[in-house]
Design a protein around this motif. Structure first.
Motif, PDB file in Angstrom:
ATOM      1  N   UNK A   1      -2.026  -1.928   3.380  1.00  0.00           N
ATOM      2  CA  UNK A   1      -2.968  -0.841   3.120  1.00  0.00           C
ATOM      3  C   UNK A   1      -2.675  -0.233   1.761  1.00  0.00           C
ATOM      4  N   UNK A   2      -3.525   0.710   1.365  1.00  0.00           N
ATOM      5  CA  UNK A   2      -3.303   1.386   0.091  1.00  0.00           C
ATOM      6  C   UNK A   2      -2.009   2.186   0.103  1.00  0.00           C
ATOM      7  N   UNK A   3      -1.615   2.686   1.275  1.00  0.00           N
ATOM      8  CA  UNK A   3      -0.364   3.442   1.367  1.00  0.00           C
ATOM      9  C   UNK A   3       0.851   2.522   1.240  1.00  0.00           C
ATOM     10  N   UNK A   4       0.680   1.243   1.554  1.00  0.00           N
ATOM     11  CA  UNK A   4       1.773   0.291   1.326  1.00  0.00           C
ATOM     12  C   UNK A   4       2.118   0.237  -0.153  1.00  0.00           C
ATOM     13  N   UNK A   5       1.096   0.215  -0.997  1.00  0.00           N
ATOM     14  CA  UNK A   5       1.315   0.190  -2.447  1.00  0.00           C
ATOM     15  C   UNK A   5       1.850   1.527  -2.951  1.00  0.00           C
ATOM     16  N   UNK A   6       1.409   2.613  -2.334  1.00  0.00           N
ATOM     17  CA  UNK A   6       1.843   3.935  -2.779  1.00  0.00           C
ATOM     18  C   UNK A   6       3.332   4.154  -2.513  1.00  0.00           C
ATOM     19  N   UNK A   7       3.913   3.381  -1.637  1.00  0.00           N
ATOM     20  CA  UNK A   7       5.341   3.504  -1.352  1.00  0.00           C
ATOM     21  C   UNK A   7       6.205   2.731  -2.348  1.00  0.00           C
ATOM     22  N   UNK A   8       5.579   1.935  -3.239  1.00  0.00           N
ATOM     23  CA  UNK A   8       6.368   1.117  -4.163  1.00  0.00           C
ATOM     24  C   UNK A   8       7.158   1.973  -5.144  1.00  0.00           C
ATOM     25  N   UNK A   9       6.513   2.959  -5.782  1.00  0.00           N
ATOM     26  CA  UNK A   9       7.193   3.771  -6.794  1.00  0.00           C
ATOM     27  C   UNK A   9       8.370   4.560  -6.217  1.00  0.00           C
ATOM     28  N   UNK A  10       8.198   5.278  -5.083  1.00  0.00           N
ATOM     29  CA  UNK A  10       9.363   5.971  -4.517  1.00  0.00           C
ATOM     30  C   UNK A  10      10.486   5.018  -4.127  1.00  0.00           C
ATOM     31  N   UNK A  11      10.132   3.817  -3.637  1.00  0.00           N
ATOM     32  CA  UNK A  11      11.161   2.845  -3.270  1.00  0.00           C
ATOM     33  C   UNK A  11      11.948   2.404  -4.503  1.00  0.00           C
TER      34      UNK A  11
END
Length: 404
Positions: free
Chosen positions: A249-259
């Motif tokens: 989902x789009x939230x999967x990508x949004x977690x990339x930067x914090x990770x």
């Protein structure tokens, strides 16, 4: 009097339509029409009473989307100063439970190699003239900018430099950011491909009316890609590359930067800067007030985002975040300082810009030539002093005379 009343209502409607999003207005109009038909079928007069609104929400034939209808009721009451009694209104229990089930849990975070694969696919689609490249680009922007897709669709590019694309979102999530917020994104992929220049070339071809509504990722007609289209296209390219691509989902990508930021050992302020300070829960309590008044927040956000993109080639070769060894992390961190300093310096070289809005003019002081020259002299003096202080006391046994 009727004519004046009609004109006043028209002005109010025009103001509300201009200030609100199209989907909000269309939902409100649809709900009002459904409610009117429902009351007419029962011979009930306007304005609706609490019992009318409650019956409407719980009648599947009248309200096919009760959650949307209740949200529209609240918008109509707030914006139109209506005296409708909404206290205690709730959607049907099974609908509320379905909504909670959909939102429970956290989206699966993308793995490190997935960003590079996404970048290569975007470049390939662009090279072959496939218009869907800009839909895939939306997933990359969500990752690199830690943004929601709706913010990407509400944004306008304001300035492009050699290293960074500066944007303005018309509406933020938090109440105090409802009027919008400014943010930046690295203008190149981790591969070095200048995605922002290609996007700006398409953007310049649109009419002024379409520029206001197209967002950052749009099709050939200037229409912003719908979130569902963005998600389906992203899932399609990862078929055969990851297991269960339907969960992407789009939230999967949004977690990339914090990770990536956590792997690099970012402190709480750096992590908060990745989301353009929209989430301050990770900011230490004793730093919240200084941060509120700081004028350097935007610069820290830029450096943090450039750092995670610069580290992507080094850390993107590992299968998961847990498998990245300390040696690789240390190598990436040792290379970051020079990379980020060079990239941030390139931000002074402008490639494209929209005329500055009144808000942008007020956001910072524009220095005169005289004050810029004075600042340059101060930098020169500081650099000269640093050279003097770092000179060794002697070389090959010979004492070094320091200038007075």
């Amino acid at each position: 009097m009727d004519r004046e009343w009609t004109q006043a209502c028209a002005r109010l409607g025009q103001r509300l339509v201009t200030a609100s999003e199209a989907v909000t207005v269309s939902n409100a109009i649809r709900t009002a029409s459904e409610l009117e038909s429902f009351m007419r079928s029962r011979g009930r007069p306007y304005p609706p009473q609490h019992v009318d609104l409650d019956a409407f929400l719980h009648d599947p034939g009248a309200a096919p989307a009760p959650v949307r209808a209740l949200a529209s009721f609240r918008w109509l009451v707030n914006q139109g100063n209506l005296a409708w009694e909404l206290g205690g209104l709730t959607p049907p229990r099974h609908v509320a439970q379905q909504g909670r089930q959909r939102k429970s849990g956290q989206a699966t975070a993308v793995a490190p190699p997935m960003l590079r694969y996404l970048e290569e696919k975007v470049e390939r689609l662009h090279a072959t003239g496939e218009p869907r490249w800009s839909a895939l680009l939306a997933s990359w922007i969500a990752a690199a900018g830690c943004l929601r897709q709706k913010h990407i669709a509400r944004s306008q590019p304001r300035k492009l430099t050699k290293s960074t694309l500066h944007c303005e979102c018309s509406r933020g999530k938090q109440k105090k950011l409802r009027k919008g917020f400014s943010y930046c994104i690295p203008s190149h992929f981790s591969t070095g491909w200048p995605w922002a220049q290609h996007m700006i070339q398409r953007y310049d071809k649109l009419s002024d009316a379409k520029k206001k509504r197209c967002g950052l990722c749009f099709d050939e007609a200037g229409t912003p890609w719908h979130m569902r289209e963005i998600t389906l296209i992203a899932r399609e390219i990862f078929v055969g590359q990851v297991e269960h691509p339907q969960t992407l989902t789009s939230y999967s990508w949004r977690r990339w930067a914090p990770s990536m930021g956590q792997v690099l050992g970012f402190d709480p302020l750096q992590l908060a800067s990745l989301s353009d300070w929209q989430d301050k829960t990770s900011v230490p309590e004793n730093a919240s007030m200084p941060l509120h008044y700081s004028g350097a927040r935007y610069a820290l956000s830029m450096k943090s985002k450039q750092a995670i993109i610069a580290a992507a080639p080094t850390l993107g070769g590992y299968e998961s975040w847990e498998l990245i060894p300390p040696s690789a992390i240390q190598q990436a961190k040792s290379e970051l300082q020079d990379k980020v300093d060079r990239i941030v310096h390139q931000d002074s070289s402008m490639l494209w810009a929209m005329p500055m809005s009144a808000a942008e003019v007020r956001s910072r002081f524009q220095l005169t030539t005289a004050l810029k020259r004075r600042a340059a002299e101060m930098r020169k003096q500081s650099e000269a002093a640093h050279v003097v202080k770092t000179m060794p006391a002697s070389i090959n046994g010979r004492t070094i005379c320091r200038p007075s």
